[in-house]
Design a protein around this motif. Structure first.
Motif, PDB file in Angstrom:
ATOM      1  N   ILE A  23      36.389  52.253  34.521  1.00  0.00           N
ATOM      2  CA  ILE A  23      37.507  52.060  35.095  1.00  0.00           C
ATOM      3  C   ILE A  23      37.766  52.834  36.549  1.00  0.00           C
ATOM      4  O   ILE A  23      38.306  52.441  37.483  1.00  0.00           O
ATOM      5  CB  ILE A  23      38.560  52.443  34.169  1.00  0.00           C
ATOM      6  CG1 ILE A  23      38.719  51.405  33.201  1.00  0.00           C
ATOM      7  CG2 ILE A  23      40.074  52.559  34.953  1.00  0.00           C
ATOM      8  CD1 ILE A  23      39.712  51.098  32.323  1.00  0.00           C
ATOM      9  N   TYR A 481      36.565  30.955  36.827  1.00  0.00           N
ATOM     10  CA  TYR A 481      37.394  31.201  35.609  1.00  0.00           C
ATOM     11  C   TYR A 481      36.665  31.383  34.232  1.00  0.00           C
ATOM     12  O   TYR A 481      36.716  32.299  33.387  1.00  0.00           O
ATOM     13  CB  TYR A 481      38.348  30.097  35.486  1.00  0.00           C
ATOM     14  CG  TYR A 481      39.420  30.408  34.490  1.00  0.00           C
ATOM     15  CD1 TYR A 481      40.523  31.201  34.574  1.00  0.00           C
ATOM     16  CD2 TYR A 481      39.215  29.828  33.120  1.00  0.00           C
ATOM     17  CE1 TYR A 481      41.528  31.439  33.390  1.00  0.00           C
ATOM     18  CE2 TYR A 481      40.190  29.940  32.152  1.00  0.00           C
ATOM     19  CZ  TYR A 481      41.285  30.899  32.524  1.00  0.00           C
ATOM     20  OH  TYR A 481      42.287  30.871  31.350  1.00  0.00           O
ATOM     21  N   MET A 485      36.107  34.364  31.590  1.00  0.00           N
ATOM     22  CA  MET A 485      36.463  34.504  30.064  1.00  0.00           C
ATOM     23  C   MET A 485      35.018  34.501  29.335  1.00  0.00           C
ATOM     24  O   MET A 485      35.215  35.328  28.318  1.00  0.00           O
ATOM     25  CB  MET A 485      37.025  33.084  29.928  1.00  0.00           C
ATOM     26  CG  MET A 485      38.419  32.674  30.425  1.00  0.00           C
ATOM     27  SD  MET A 485      39.348  34.095  29.563  1.00  0.00           S
ATOM     28  CE  MET A 485      40.650  34.170  30.813  1.00  0.00           C
ATOM     29  N   ILE A 489      34.782  37.586  26.549  1.00  0.00           N
ATOM     30  CA  ILE A 489      34.646  37.144  25.248  1.00  0.00           C
ATOM     31  C   ILE A 489      33.238  37.796  24.749  1.00  0.00           C
ATOM     32  O   ILE A 489      33.315  38.590  23.647  1.00  0.00           O
ATOM     33  CB  ILE A 489      34.596  35.487  24.878  1.00  0.00           C
ATOM     34  CG1 ILE A 489      36.061  35.205  25.353  1.00  0.00           C
ATOM     35  CG2 ILE A 489      33.903  35.338  23.736  1.00  0.00           C
ATOM     36  CD1 ILE A 489      35.693  33.400  25.266  1.00  0.00           C
ATOM     37  N   PHE A 493      32.823  46.198  25.280  1.00  0.00           N
ATOM     38  CA  PHE A 493      33.827  47.270  26.068  1.00  0.00           C
ATOM     39  C   PHE A 493      33.953  48.667  25.189  1.00  0.00           C
ATOM     40  O   PHE A 493      34.726  49.359  25.638  1.00  0.00           O
ATOM     41  CB  PHE A 493      34.945  46.396  26.319  1.00  0.00           C
ATOM     42  CG  PHE A 493      34.995  45.173  27.145  1.00  0.00           C
ATOM     43  CD1 PHE A 493      34.665  45.222  28.783  1.00  0.00           C
ATOM     44  CD2 PHE A 493      34.967  43.956  26.409  1.00  0.00           C
ATOM     45  CE1 PHE A 493      34.314  44.263  29.188  1.00  0.00           C
ATOM     46  CE2 PHE A 493      34.973  42.888  27.488  1.00  0.00           C
ATOM     47  CZ  PHE A 493      34.651  42.941  28.496  1.00  0.00           C
TER      48      PHE A 493
ATOM     49  N   ILE B  18      44.064  34.995  35.871  1.00  0.00           N
ATOM     50  CA  ILE B  18      43.427  35.734  34.877  1.00  0.00           C
ATOM     51  C   ILE B  18      44.463  36.598  34.003  1.00  0.00           C
ATOM     52  O   ILE B  18      44.252  36.425  32.678  1.00  0.00           O
ATOM     53  CB  ILE B  18      42.291  36.669  35.601  1.00  0.00           C
ATOM     54  CG1 ILE B  18      41.152  35.831  36.137  1.00  0.00           C
ATOM     55  CG2 ILE B  18      41.705  37.433  34.363  1.00  0.00           C
ATOM     56  CD1 ILE B  18      40.378  34.845  35.349  1.00  0.00           C
ATOM     57  N   VAL B  22      45.081  35.865  29.797  1.00  0.00           N
ATOM     58  CA  VAL B  22      44.938  37.156  29.090  1.00  0.00           C
ATOM     59  C   VAL B  22      46.119  37.343  28.262  1.00  0.00           C
ATOM     60  O   VAL B  22      46.167  37.257  27.058  1.00  0.00           O
ATOM     61  CB  VAL B  22      44.511  38.256  29.799  1.00  0.00           C
ATOM     62  CG1 VAL B  22      44.444  39.548  28.640  1.00  0.00           C
ATOM     63  CG2 VAL B  22      42.992  38.203  30.350  1.00  0.00           C
ATOM     64  N   LEU B  25      46.708  34.090  25.862  1.00  0.00           N
ATOM     65  CA  LEU B  25      45.879  34.281  24.810  1.00  0.00           C
ATOM     66  C   LEU B  25      46.274  35.166  23.815  1.00  0.00           C
ATOM     67  O   LEU B  25      45.933  34.952  22.708  1.00  0.00           O
ATOM     68  CB  LEU B  25      44.350  34.451  25.305  1.00  0.00           C
ATOM     69  CG  LEU B  25      43.959  33.112  26.138  1.00  0.00           C
ATOM     70  CD1 LEU B  25      42.427  33.632  26.890  1.00  0.00           C
ATOM     71  CD2 LEU B  25      43.483  31.901  25.233  1.00  0.00           C
ATOM     72  N   VAL B 149      45.560  56.419  33.385  1.00  0.00           N
ATOM     73  CA  VAL B 149      44.040  55.532  33.436  1.00  0.00           C
ATOM     74  C   VAL B 149      43.470  55.367  32.212  1.00  0.00           C
ATOM     75  O   VAL B 149      43.175  54.109  31.831  1.00  0.00           O
ATOM     76  CB  VAL B 149      42.990  56.166  34.598  1.00  0.00           C
ATOM     77  CG1 VAL B 149      41.755  55.561  34.553  1.00  0.00           C
ATOM     78  CG2 VAL B 149      43.606  56.624  35.783  1.00  0.00           C
ATOM     79  N   ILE B 152      45.976  52.606  30.351  1.00  0.00           N
ATOM     80  CA  ILE B 152      45.680  51.428  30.873  1.00  0.00           C
ATOM     81  C   ILE B 152      44.309  50.759  30.472  1.00  0.00           C
ATOM     82  O   ILE B 152      44.315  49.663  30.065  1.00  0.00           O
ATOM     83  CB  ILE B 152      45.809  51.410  32.439  1.00  0.00           C
ATOM     84  CG1 ILE B 152      47.211  51.852  32.699  1.00  0.00           C
ATOM     85  CG2 ILE B 152      45.333  50.100  32.997  1.00  0.00           C
ATOM     86  CD1 ILE B 152      47.608  52.165  34.158  1.00  0.00           C
ATOM     87  N   GLY B 153      43.228  51.574  30.525  1.00  0.00           N
ATOM     88  CA  GLY B 153      41.725  51.105  30.087  1.00  0.00           C
ATOM     89  C   GLY B 153      41.827  50.585  28.706  1.00  0.00           C
ATOM     90  O   GLY B 153      41.405  49.827  28.457  1.00  0.00           O
ATOM     91  N   LYS B 157      41.361  47.157  27.196  1.00  0.00           N
ATOM     92  CA  LYS B 157      40.219  46.786  26.289  1.00  0.00           C
ATOM     93  C   LYS B 157      40.564  46.046  25.275  1.00  0.00           C
ATOM     94  O   LYS B 157      39.919  45.019  24.659  1.00  0.00           O
ATOM     95  CB  LYS B 157      39.375  47.959  26.180  1.00  0.00           C
ATOM     96  CG  LYS B 157      38.350  48.352  26.957  1.00  0.00           C
ATOM     97  CD  LYS B 157      37.748  49.539  26.254  1.00  0.00           C
ATOM     98  CE  LYS B 157      37.083  50.621  27.495  1.00  0.00           C
ATOM     99  NZ  LYS B 157      37.074  52.047  27.069  1.00  0.00           N
ATOM    100  N   LEU B 160      41.385  42.452  25.855  1.00  0.00           N
ATOM    101  CA  LEU B 160      40.223  41.633  25.701  1.00  0.00           C
ATOM    102  C   LEU B 160      39.526  41.542  24.251  1.00  0.00           C
ATOM    103  O   LEU B 160      38.916  40.410  24.099  1.00  0.00           O
ATOM    104  CB  LEU B 160      39.200  42.218  26.563  1.00  0.00           C
ATOM    105  CG  LEU B 160      39.519  42.626  28.192  1.00  0.00           C
ATOM    106  CD1 LEU B 160      38.723  42.969  29.034  1.00  0.00           C
ATOM    107  CD2 LEU B 160      40.235  41.211  28.740  1.00  0.00           C
ATOM    108  N   ILE B 163      41.051  38.565  22.760  1.00  0.00           N
ATOM    109  CA  ILE B 163      40.684  37.324  23.236  1.00  0.00           C
ATOM    110  C   ILE B 163      39.259  36.947  22.418  1.00  0.00           C
ATOM    111  O   ILE B 163      38.977  35.878  22.065  1.00  0.00           O
ATOM    112  CB  ILE B 163      40.436  37.150  24.589  1.00  0.00           C
ATOM    113  CG1 ILE B 163      41.751  37.624  25.269  1.00  0.00           C
ATOM    114  CG2 ILE B 163      39.811  35.913  25.228  1.00  0.00           C
ATOM    115  CD1 ILE B 163      41.493  37.598  26.893  1.00  0.00           C
ATOM    116  N   LYS B 164      38.566  38.002  22.330  1.00  0.00           N
ATOM    117  CA  LYS B 164      37.264  37.984  21.589  1.00  0.00           C
ATOM    118  C   LYS B 164      37.497  37.413  20.193  1.00  0.00           C
ATOM    119  O   LYS B 164      36.930  36.463  19.589  1.00  0.00           O
ATOM    120  CB  LYS B 164      36.484  39.213  21.762  1.00  0.00           C
ATOM    121  CG  LYS B 164      34.972  39.454  21.627  1.00  0.00           C
ATOM    122  CD  LYS B 164      34.440  40.708  21.705  1.00  0.00           C
ATOM    123  CE  LYS B 164      34.468  40.979  23.112  1.00  0.00           C
ATOM    124  NZ  LYS B 164      33.715  42.227  23.401  1.00  0.00           N
TER     125      LYS B 164
END
Lengths: 504, 319
Positions: A23, A481, A485, A489, A493, B18, B22, B25, B149, B152-153, B157, B160, B163-164
């Motif tokens: 980051i 896009y 994605m 996915i 991370f 995006i 996110v 989703l 920071v 937010i990170g 994460k 995301l 979403i996974k």
């Protein structure tokens, strides 16, 4: 935390937060780039230099003094070499090389030397409790290429101290290359770079692809590789083969991903850095592999060591020696460790063997008639090259291990192989092929490797960025896009993983 | 600066697409998982339930040793006041658990606090970021222990990661979706607790193997946790309530293994905690066979014994 240089593994995880997949970098990069374009041309050099210093000082602030030392030495050495003639000229070059190699010797090789001397019972020298400066071998080699090129008359000595410092410290390639040549980079710091939409977006796309290779593929493969290589004695046969094949792609995605981000971020600001990788696993021979893998280092060794040793224009045996020596040195460049030395030497042996075995190889090709089916012949060549490279990677990845443990991996590659009925057992596959990570993770990893190689194959004539750029807007945006994605996915991370090549 | 405006417009537009994706989703994911989400659901549901109880009341506050450790019906019968078990899980940390409980305390309430020996002051990131997806009111207890920071990170994460999970949920069956109190395997799901907040989902289930030695061996510095406890005690008193500290139940083998750690915490609590403490750590050590799936989680029969012990110690204190 200080780690003794040499053994064991260098752990930078809590020391260097400004990595390309962090980051911190996601904040640093846009600010640096935006201010760069807002500043007038004559102010840009100090802005890049100051931000490069800031970037480097995230690691260990005081180590900037080491960089400062070599910069000052090489800056004056360049001018003195240019102004001198005859033996004095050579003398200044030698002094500069000694200073650079001296820093490497102290920080990178001293403890290894001490261990070797101690184990041989020759002397008992004290170990240094110092951390290896990040990217030391990269910027030292880049600095050395400057004084050598000035000595050879290919580059004028740089008079502007700030610009010369920037040549060594330019943040995109400071800690893991590409190892640049002064003729390629120095003049670019004087050129006025405007904001060019196509160049900027092209650079950003290259950075995105590099980040994808690192976060989605390399870090995912690391989950499998680490399982075997962190407990090597627990494994034999198929798990070692799976982990080694995966490591071959992990290291490629990790390092080429880094290079893409470095080249892309420089491109955004208008700088053109040299290409570092060119689809290496499509190589049909080891010599071709080295023309496609870590190009900036292999050409460095070619230009500054192999050719000065006589290169190909020497007797056969001397040529064999040159190849073996240069690649062994390349191994040593990577780290003060027997595993790296063996890895480099192994590549030297491959190259020598390729020359010696050329005739029998051609004979086999002739009697089997394989050359008449070019596609099949190419597949065989690519596969054999990959197998040889992957085998050598065992030593490279084993650099964190005692040599004996790496030897266990090598000697147990084909032991404990199952019978077909055993192999088809779900539990066997789960433990030995999927390495307890599950079918989902395993097949995702395989699919991602295939995805990358298909992209590579499609890029053989034209870059993917150019291919996509030719499509209509809605198709382009749809692809971008989908790409983002996929990144979300399949990306790993959990915590930003370090780039493998930082330790060199 | 050719194209700089065009570049920024396009970056903003693509970035917005995006971010909205996110966000959408995540809404889908939270809606899809909310009916059976254990922690986030429990935080929401328990707060809703406790807000409907008239004060004076008894509140049980702490980690999961409390969720598994008391029988609120028995406690209510002996204390003569409505009881609610507002325990969640120790990985949320004392800062979150105590501050979050504080808003439910009213005049005349009696609060029993029981914190695990190895609880931390601040929560573990994945746990807390998941919890606040379903319980946004908890977000204020997160931002304080980390830089902006980092915060937010972690949040990005986590979004995301959702979403996974949403992607993989398409291909895999989610077992938590069919979990029920009556079945013999499920424990951690949204409706796993009784009307008084006690975990009851494990009552009919077969106990699981417990690793009794996954516990610290060395002395534990408990000062930060004690500071949180003392702050909590002071705030409860300001509201007109009173606080009792109760040691968590612990398996005999774990106690023997981590005796130094347990005794260090007990010593610090007895020296520095500014409220009444019921009994000693040893009073709450039980046979290994009393534990369900962790050395803190009691089986139903042992929960009743534990509750009796608490009542006994509380009554002694009142004399």
């Amino acid at each position: 935390m200080l780690i003794v240089v040499g053994y064991p593994k260098q752990d930078y995880s809590h020391l260097f937060d400004m990595i390309f997949n962090s980051i911190e970098f996601a904040i640093f990069f846009p600010i640096v780039t935006l201010v760069y374009f807002l500043l007038g041309h004559k102010h840009r050099w100090w802005w890049l230099l100051a931000t490069s210093c800031y970037f480097y000082m995230f690691f260990k602030p005081e180590y900037i003094l080491i960089l400062g030392f070599t910069i000052v030495i090489d800056y004056f050495a360049g001018i003195l070499i240019e102004q001198s003639e005859g033996a004095r000229r050579k003398w200044y070059l030698v002094m500069s090389l000694i200073a650079n190699l001296g820093v490497l010797a102290v920080f990178k090789y001293y403890n290894f030397f001490t261990l070797v001397v101690g184990e041989a019972g020759l002397a008992s020298l004290p170990m240094l409790k110092i951390l290896l400066p990040i990217g030391l071998s990269f910027h030292t080699f880049q600095a050395m290429s400057y004084t050598i090129e000035v000595y050879r008359g290919n580059q004028k000595a740089e008079r502007h101290f700030g610009i010369y410092s920037l040549y060594v410290m330019f943040y995109p390639q400071l800690v893991a290359g590409p190892i640049e040549r002064p003729q390629n980079v120095l003049h670019q710091f004087y050129e006025k770079h405007t904001f060019d939409y196509d160049r900027v977006t092209s650079g950003l796309k290259l950075m995105a692809w590099g980040l994808f290779k690192k976060v989605v593929i390399a870090d995912r493969l690391a989950l499998f590789v680490d399982k075997v290589y962190e407990h090597p004695l627990d494994y034999q046969g198929i798990p070692i083969i799976v982990a080694t094949i995966f490591f071959s792609f992990q290291i490629y995605c990790d390092f080429s991903g880094y290079s893409d981000i470095a080249i892309g971020s420089a491109q955004v600001m208008g700088f053109k850095l040299m290409k570092n990788f060119d689809r290496p696993y499509f190589s049909k021979s080891i010599s071709e592999f080295w023309r496609r893998w870590h190009i900036s280092l292999s050409t460095w060794f070619r230009d500054y060591l192999y050719i000065p040793l006589g290169g190909n224009r020497v007797s056969t045996y001397r040529r064999y020696f040159n190849l073996f020596f240069v690649f062994t040195m390349s191994g040593l460049w990577h780290g003060a460790n027997w595993n790296y030395i063996i890895w480099g030497a192994l590549h030297g042996i491959y190259l020598v063997a390729a020359i010696i075995l050329a005739k029998p190889r051609n004979f086999i090709n002739k009697i089997t008639g394989i050359t008449k089916v070019p596609f099949l012949f190419k597949i065989v060549q690519v596969s054999i090259t990959f197998i040889l490279v992957a085998f050598a990677w065992i030593f490279f990845r084993g650099s964190y291990l005692e040599l004996g443990w790496t030897w266990h991996l090598v000697t147990h590659l084909f032991t404990g192989l199952p019978s077909i009925s055993e192999f088809l057992h779900v539990e066997y596959i789960s433990q030995n092929v999927f390495l307890d990570k599950g079918a989902k993770e395993f097949f995702t990893a395989i699919a991602l490797i295939l995805f990358m190689e298909v992209i590579h194959y499609m890029q053989r004539d034209k870059s993917m960025r150019d291919i996509i750029a030719a499509k209509p807007t809605w198709v382009r945006w749809g692809i971008y896009y989908l790409f983002v994605m996929l990144f979300f996915i399949f990306g790993i991370f959990d915590s930003p993983a370090q780039f493998i090549y930082f330790q060199f | 600066m050719t194209g700089i405006k065009k570049f920024f417009y396009k970056v903003l537009l693509f970035g917005a697409i995006i971010i909205v994706s996110v966000w959408l989703l995540n809404i889908v994911f939270i809606a899809q998982t909310s009916p059976y989400e254990y922690l986030g659901g429990m935080l929401n549901d328990k707060h809703k339930m406790v807000s409907q109880i008239q004060s004076p009341k008894v509140l049980w506050v702490g980690g999961s040793s409390g969720s598994f450790g008391i029988n609120s019906d028995t406690l209510q019968k002996h204390l003569g006041m409505p009881v609610f078990n507002l325990s969640f899980i120790a990985p949320l940390g004392t800062y979150f658990l105590l501050n979050d409980a504080l808003k439910e305390v009213k005049k005349g309430d009696k609060v029993f606090v029981s914190t695990e020996y190895d609880i931390e002051k601040y929560s573990t990131p994945p746990v807390i970021y998941s919890a606040i997806d379903y319980y946004p009111a908890g977000a204020i207890y997160v931002a304080r222990d980390t830089t902006t920071v980092d915060y937010i990170g972690h949040r990005v994460k986590h979004k995301l990661a959702n979403i996974k999970k949403l992607f993989w949920n398409v291909f895999t069956k989610n077992e938590a979706a069919v979990a029920a109190v009556e079945d013999k395997t499920s424990v951690y799901f949204r409706s796993a607790f009784s009307a008084k907040g006690d975990i009851i989902s494990h009552v009919n289930n077969t106990p699981k193997q417990v690793d009794f030695f996954l516990f610290p061996k060395a002395p534990i510095d408990y000062q930060e946790q004690i500071d949180d406890l003392n702050h909590f005690v002071a705030e409860v008193r300001k509201k007109g309530g009173e606080v009792y500290y109760v040691f968590p139940p612990l398996a005999e083998s774990t106690y023997q293994y981590g005796k130094v750690a347990v005794e260090s915490v007990e010593k610090q609590l007895k020296a520095n905690l500014k409220c009444d403490i019921l009994g000693s750590a040893k009073d709450f050590v039980r046979k290994d066979s009393s534990f369900f799936d962790s050395f803190y989680h009691l089986k139903p029969f042992a929960r009743d014994l534990n509750t009796q012990k608490i009542i006994e110690l509380y009554k002694e204190k009142q004399k």
